[in-house]
Motif scaffolding. Structure first.
Motif, PDB file in Angstrom:
ATOM      1  N   THR A   1       0.829  -1.200   0.000  1.00 16.08           N
ATOM      2  CA  THR A   1       0.000   0.000   0.000  1.00 16.08           C
ATOM      3  C   THR A   1       0.866   1.253   0.000  1.00 16.08           C
ATOM      4  O   THR A   1       1.822   1.329   0.770  1.00 16.08           O
ATOM      5  CB  THR A   1      -0.908   0.009   1.260  1.00 16.08           C
ATOM      6  OG1 THR A   1      -1.647  -1.209   1.295  1.00 16.08           O
ATOM      7  CG2 THR A   1      -1.860   1.188   1.258  1.00 16.08           C
ATOM      8  N   PRO A   2       0.537   2.249  -0.836  1.00 13.52           N
ATOM      9  CA  PRO A   2       1.279   3.517  -0.789  1.00 13.52           C
ATOM     10  C   PRO A   2       1.179   4.144   0.605  1.00 13.52           C
ATOM     11  O   PRO A   2       0.143   4.029   1.274  1.00 13.52           O
ATOM     12  CB  PRO A   2       0.582   4.390  -1.830  1.00 13.52           C
ATOM     13  CG  PRO A   2      -0.134   3.432  -2.727  1.00 13.52           C
ATOM     14  CD  PRO A   2      -0.490   2.250  -1.869  1.00 13.52           C
ATOM     15  N   GLU A   3       2.241   4.798   1.020  1.00  8.88           N
ATOM     16  CA  GLU A   3       2.330   5.360   2.365  1.00  8.88           C
ATOM     17  C   GLU A   3       1.142   6.252   2.717  1.00  8.88           C
ATOM     18  O   GLU A   3       0.625   6.196   3.837  1.00  8.88           O
ATOM     19  CB  GLU A   3       3.640   6.148   2.490  1.00  8.88           C
ATOM     20  CG  GLU A   3       3.904   6.671   3.865  1.00  8.88           C
ATOM     21  CD  GLU A   3       5.233   7.396   3.967  1.00  8.88           C
ATOM     22  OE1 GLU A   3       5.394   8.429   3.276  1.00  8.88           O
ATOM     23  OE2 GLU A   3       6.085   6.939   4.740  1.00  8.88           O
ATOM     24  N   ASP A   4       0.679   7.063   1.782  1.00  9.58           N
ATOM     25  CA  ASP A   4      -0.419   7.983   2.089  1.00  9.58           C
ATOM     26  C   ASP A   4      -1.774   7.288   2.188  1.00  9.58           C
ATOM     27  O   ASP A   4      -2.770   7.912   2.546  1.00  9.58           O
ATOM     28  CB  ASP A   4      -0.476   9.115   1.065  1.00  9.58           C
ATOM     29  CG  ASP A   4      -0.826   8.641  -0.338  1.00  9.58           C
ATOM     30  OD1 ASP A   4      -0.526   7.479  -0.688  1.00  9.58           O
ATOM     31  OD2 ASP A   4      -1.388   9.449  -1.111  1.00  9.58           O
ATOM     32  N   GLN A   5      -1.826   5.978   1.887  1.00 11.08           N
ATOM     33  CA  GLN A   5      -3.069   5.224   1.970  1.00 11.08           C
ATOM     34  C   GLN A   5      -3.053   4.155   3.064  1.00 11.08           C
ATOM     35  O   GLN A   5      -3.980   3.355   3.170  1.00 11.08           O
ATOM     36  CB  GLN A   5      -3.364   4.564   0.617  1.00 11.08           C
ATOM     37  CG  GLN A   5      -3.627   5.572  -0.487  1.00 11.08           C
ATOM     38  CD  GLN A   5      -3.769   4.905  -1.837  1.00 11.08           C
ATOM     39  OE1 GLN A   5      -4.144   3.739  -1.934  1.00 11.08           O
ATOM     40  NE2 GLN A   5      -3.480   5.644  -2.888  1.00 11.08           N
TER      41      GLN A   5
END
Length: 183
Positions: free
Chosen positions: A167-171
């Motif tokens: 998962t991307p860090e901002d998500q």
């Protein structure tokens, strides 16, 4: 204007403004877990490595003992200070009575423990974003406890609903719980 400036500076620093954080009071039921302790430094890379190793041990133990994963990974905070972060990495499980008895025997003298999570009242907040912003979530939960005159009742914990490997860090989505005494 001062608030807007602080909000803009927080966003520029990559921190969550977290002003819209939804905090709820909930009843938490206990669940069976396999837990492993760790104490990394506060360096994010050290924490990631320690948690990944602990969850790997737990996964292998569960597989070897016929335990079925029953939830997202958990990290229970034992302490958090300048010396590091003391945690219990944990995974909830379901099992037959025989498998649970076997696992309890296998864990009796080892580094992994079969136990239950906290049961009772807790504040819960869901954080979406980088793990480095979790201290702000805890500050807001502590502020809510102080504002409502709630007394702590045990160790706080996080439940990682997705992970940094996929998962991307901002998500990244993390539920944060802080137990309190029911009045």
């Amino acid at each position: 204007l001062a608030s807007l400036k602080a909000l803009a500076e927080a966003d520029a620093a990559g921190q969550s403004a977290a002003t819209a954080l939804d905090i709820e009071e909930i009843d938490v039921a206990p669940v069976d877990i396999v837990a492993a302790e760790g104490t990394p430094s506060l360096d994010p890379a050290a924490i990631h490595t320690a948690l990944k190793a602990a969850y790997g041990q737990i996964e292998a133990f569960m597989k070897a003992n016929g335990l079925e994963n029953n939830g997202a990974p958990i990290a229970i905070t034992r302490f958090y200070d300048e010396s590091g972060w003391g945690f219990e990495a944990a995974v909830a499980f379901t099992a037959t009575d025989a498998a649970k008895t076997k696992a309890q025997a296998a864990s009796a003298n080892g580094p992994l423990k079969i136990k239950q999570t906290y049961a009772g009242r807790a504040l819960k907040a869901t954080h979406i974003g980088p793990y480095r912003n979790l201290p702000e979530v805890y500050r807001q939960l502590e502020d809510r406890m102080a504002g409502k005159k709630l007394d702590p009742n045990g160790q706080p914990w996080e439940q990682y609903l997705n992970g940094p490997d996929t998962t991307p860090e901002d998500q990244l989505k993390t539920d944060v719980y802080v137990p309190f005494k029911a009045t």
